[in-house]
Enzyme design. Structure first.
Site, PDB file in Angstrom:
ATOM      1  CG  HIS A 260      -7.803  -6.128  -5.743  1.00 33.51           C
ATOM      2  ND1 HIS A 260      -7.448  -5.196  -5.263  1.00 33.51           N
ATOM      3  CD2 HIS A 260      -9.264  -6.306  -5.350  1.00 33.51           C
ATOM      4  CE1 HIS A 260      -8.256  -4.519  -4.724  1.00 33.51           C
ATOM      5  NE2 HIS A 260      -9.277  -4.924  -4.788  1.00 33.51           N
TER       6      HIS A 260
ATOM      7  CE  LYS B 132      -2.443  -6.908  -4.068  1.00 29.57           C
ATOM      8  NZ  LYS B 132      -3.429  -6.211  -4.794  1.00 29.57           N
TER       9      LYS B 132
ATOM     10  CB  CYS C  49      -1.342  -0.079  -9.118  1.00 28.73           C
ATOM     11  SG  CYS C  49      -1.485   1.572  -8.650  1.00 28.73           S
TER      12      CYS C  49
ATOM     13  CG  MET D 214      -1.979  -1.150   1.048  1.00 28.56           C
ATOM     14  SD  MET D 214      -2.959  -1.166   2.743  1.00 28.56           S
ATOM     15  CE  MET D 214      -1.837  -1.955   3.828  1.00 28.56           C
ATOM     16  CG  MET D 215       1.379   3.196  -3.787  1.00 31.68           C
ATOM     17  SD  MET D 215       3.230   2.783  -3.851  1.00 31.68           S
ATOM     18  CE  MET D 215       4.018   4.382  -4.192  1.00 31.68           C
TER      19      MET D 215
ATOM     20  NE  ARG E 105      -8.900  -0.245   1.379  1.00 31.71           N
ATOM     21  CZ  ARG E 105     -10.208   0.134   0.826  1.00 31.71           C
ATOM     22  NH1 ARG E 105     -10.782   1.090   1.133  1.00 31.71           N
ATOM     23  NH2 ARG E 105     -10.722  -1.089   0.212  1.00 31.71           N
TER      24      ARG E 105
END
Length: 345
Positions: free
Chosen positions: A180, A148, A109, A27-28, A243
């Protein structure tokens, strides 16, 4: 490319015995080395991912800044963003020499910036190019190379199209895919919206594992609890948590039940963080850069708000004197512990 003194190669690989594979998503701005050190204290078996790092940033920028990590972070995966096979191979070799356990290619992304540079989810539309990239990366290293990706993008939203993508890449010998379970709508939704708006389609990831049982399939997207993780593990080989692992890091401790691990005490974790915070401040890191990652330590418990306020309110996050900074954190720990005891938690 910069001449960089490379650390000794760390031969450690992610042990096959560490099953199932549970990881914290890249996660950036979140999965920095400070967060990863903190997160590791909750569970020794969780696989840590770096933020996505572009090949250009490594080859033409400050490689040491982008690649350095704490040895305590193992097992750790470097996630690369890029689409030039030779550059990806170069960076994969650097990752291996730096001591990373695995290297992962980002094909998920959805941000405009990475699309313009042919990085991330837009690569799902070019499975042959991804396969070429993975081939070059695998030829350059001995450590595992993984992918991913999303379940689809824009006009490429069917299960069959995702399966074609996976099959094309798997022909290279890559056998580990982190999926994802949302499509990415690159034309119409912001990166933030792409994390929430497209519905989760877990059944597509389950089906992929059923149709390709020889592949190692990990599920990512919307996982928030131990119970949800357990349920997904009935269908796939691993679960990647995003998250929730950041906002509620104690979930990582709860996941220790998967390996019959005893859950660590939150205050013991903070006691282990204090020397690290002192060291990082001595290196010149601002206190706020470190403490922002530990605000969720008491998430879902009475006193969680007081803990966050103690670390981020007033001048707490701008303290520059190490002794005062540590004392402030210790006082916040004591107040939080007293509050929890008063509320019989």
């Amino acid at each position: 490319m910069q001449n960089v003194e490379k650390p000794l190669k760390n031969p450690q690989l992610i042990e096959n015995s560490i099953k199932p594979r549970i990881s914290v998503a890249p996660m950036m701005d979140w999965t920095t080395k400070d967060y990863r050190f903190f997160a590791r204290l909750f569970n020794p078996n969780i696989i840590m991912y770096t933020e996505m790092v572009t090949t250009g940033a490594i080859i033409h920028g400050d490689a040491k800044r982008h690649l350095d990590f704490n040895q305590e972070e193992h097992p750790i995966v470097l996630q690369l963003g890029g689409s030039n096979p030779k550059d990806l191979a170069t960076c994969s070799k650097m990752a291996q020499d730096w001591g990373y356990n695995e290297v992962n290619l980002n094909v998920g992304c959805p941000s405009d910036r990475v699309q313009n540079n042919k990085i991330g989810a837009c690569l799902m539309a070019e499975p042959d190019l991804v396969a070429e990239c993975i081939t070059e990366m695998r030829n350059a290293v001995d450590i595992p190379v993984t992918v991913k990706h999303r379940i689809g993008i824009d006009d490429m939203q069917t299960y069959e199209e995702m399966l074609h993508f996976v099959d094309t890449v798997a022909k290279t010998g890559c056998d580990n895919f982190i999926v994802h379970a949302r499509i990415a709508l690159l034309k119409g939704l912001s990166p933030k919206e792409n994390r929430d708006v497209p519905p989760l389609r877990y059944e597509d990831v389950y089906r992929l594992k059923q149709d390709r049982p020889n592949l190692l399939i990990e599920l990512n997207g919307g996982v928030k609890t131990f119970a949800e993780t357990q349920a997904h593990l009935q269908q796939v080989d691993g679960v990647m948590i995003g998250r929730e692992a950041y906002h509620n890091p104690y979930l990582l401790a709860e996941l220790g039940q998967l390996w019959q691990l005893n859950a660590p005490d939150r205050f013991e974790i903070m006691a282990q963080m204090l020397p690290y915070i002192s060291q990082r401040m001595a290196e010149g890191a601002p206190l706020s850069i470190i403490t922002r990652h530990i605000l969720g330590l008491f998430q879902n418990l009475p006193g969680a708000r007081k803990w966050r306020q103690a670390l981020s309110g007033g001048n707490a996050k701008t303290l520059t004197d190490i002794e005062n900074a540590i004392q402030n954190i210790q006082e916040a720990m004591q107040r939080t512990e007293d509050y929890l005891q008063e509320n019989q938690v």
